[in-house]
Design an enzyme around this catalytic site. Structure first.
Site, PDB file in Angstrom:
ATOM      1  CB  SER A  14      -8.192   7.998  -2.463  1.00 33.91           C
ATOM      2  OG  SER A  14      -8.905   7.283  -1.449  1.00 33.91           O
ATOM      3  CG  ASP A 187      -3.598  -4.084   0.092  1.00 35.21           C
ATOM      4  OD1 ASP A 187      -4.805  -3.783   0.702  1.00 35.21           O
ATOM      5  OD2 ASP A 187      -3.297  -3.364  -0.929  1.00 35.21           O
ATOM      6  CG  HIS A 190      -6.404  -0.989  -1.669  1.00 32.96           C
ATOM      7  ND1 HIS A 190      -5.092  -1.125  -1.317  1.00 32.96           N
ATOM      8  CD2 HIS A 190      -6.693   0.165  -1.783  1.00 32.96           C
ATOM      9  CE1 HIS A 190      -4.733  -0.062  -1.562  1.00 32.96           C
ATOM     10  NE2 HIS A 190      -5.546   0.974  -1.907  1.00 32.96           N
TER      11      HIS A 190
END
Length: 256
Positions: A14, A187, A190
Site C-alpha cells: 500500500s 503525517d 507515513h
C-alpha cells in the site's frame, strides 16, 4: 527489460510502499544500496488493503512470467487495521480476514519459483495525536490507533512464522527509538526519512542473517561491470587507475 540480467526485487503493498521513494524513503535507500547489483521495482498502491491486493495478485505476479523476482518485500495491514466505517465502505478488513488474505498472498508468491524469497513488513505504529490533527474536510474521520496497529502486526508476525516467511516487526522496531513519534512520520502514518532508515536497517539485517542461496545481502550480490579498466580515474601518481565500482563514501549512512 535491459541487460545483462540482475536480481529483481519487488516492493509490493500500500502507500508505505508507493511512497517509499519520497521523503528519503526506504525504497530509494534500497535502490541506492543495490545500485549496480539489483533492480528495485515498485508496486505500491495508495490506500489499498489486502482485499484489493488479492484482486491484482495474479497480474502483478503471474506464475507464467519469463523471469520471477529474487525477492518480494510485502507491506499490507495499515489500511486493513483502520477502524470500520458505519457505511460498510472503506479500507477496514477484519483481523481474521486480513490474516486469511495475507496467507493467500504469501503462498502465491512462494509458488512463483524455488528462488523467490519474501520479507514481510508488519504494521508500524502511528502517532495518534498527529493523525487526529490531520483531519481532512474531504474524508470521514480516519480511525487509526496503536491498539489496532499492534493487533494486526502481531497477527502478521505469527502468520509469517507459521509459513516460514521472514518478517520485520515494524511495530516493535520503530518504537525502540525513544523519539519515534516525533521523527519517524510525515503525517503520523507515513514514514519520514528517520522511519525509513529503521525499515532499511531491519531489512538488511534479515538479508544478512538469512541462510538463502544465493545470499541477497548487498555485500554478497555481484557488482555489475566491476572489472578494472584503463578508463577509470587516474591515481595521483599517474601510474594506474582506481576502480570506483564499490565506492560508498557518498552515502549518508554506511550500511552494514
Amino acid at each position: 527489460m535491459v541487460g545483462p540480467s540482475r536480481p529483481q526485487f519487488v516492493l509490493f503493498g500500500s502507500s508505505i510502499v508507493q511512497m517509499s521513494f519520497s521523503h528519503g524513503g526506504w525504497g530509494a535507500i534500497l535502490s541506492d544500496i543495490y545500485s549496480r547489483k539489483a533492480d528495485i521495482s515498485l508496486r505500491g498502491y495508495y490506500g489499498w488493503n489486502s482485499r484489493r491486493a488479492l484482486q491484482v495478485l495474479n497480474q502483478v505476479f503471474p506464475k507464467d512470467a519469463a523471469a520471477q523476482p529474487s525477492l518480494v518485500i510485502v507491506y499490507l495491514g495499515g489500511n486493513d487495521s483502520m477502524g470500520p466505517h458505519s457505511s460498510g465502505l472503506g479500507p477496514h478488513v477484519p483481523l481474521e480476514e486480513y490474516v486469511a488474505n495475507m496467507r493467500k498472498i504469501l503462498v502465491h508468491i512462494q509458488s512463483l519459483s524455488e528462488k523467490t524469497r519474501i520479507i514481510v513488513l508488519s504494521c508500524p505504529p502511528v502517532n495518534e495525536e498527529k493523525v487526529r490533527g490531520n483531519a481532512s474536510p474531504y474524508l470521514s474521520e480516519v480511525i487509526r490507533t496503536n491498539e489496532l496497529c499492534g493487533s494486526y502486526s502481531e497477527a502478521c508476525v505469527k502468520l509469517c512464522q507459521e509459513l516460514g516467511v521472514k518478517v520485520v516487526d515494524l511495530f516493535r522496531a520503530i518504537q525502540e527509538r525513544d523519539d519515534w513519534m516525533d521523527v519517524c512520520f510525515t503525517d503520523g502514518i507515513h514514514l519520514a526519512a528517520e522511519g525509513s532508515k529503521i525499515v532499511v536497517k531491519e531489512i538488511l539485517k534479515v538479508l544478512k542473517e538469512a541462510d538463502w542461496e544465493p545470499c541477497l545481502h548487498w555485500r554478497s550480490v555481484p557488482t555489475e561491470f566491476s572489472e578494472d579498466s584503463p578508463y577509470d580515474l587516474v591515481t595521483a601518481d599517474g601510474k594506474s587507475t582506481l576502480n570506483p565500482s564499490e565506492w560508498t563514501f557518498y552515502r549518508e549512512v554506511q550500511w552494514d
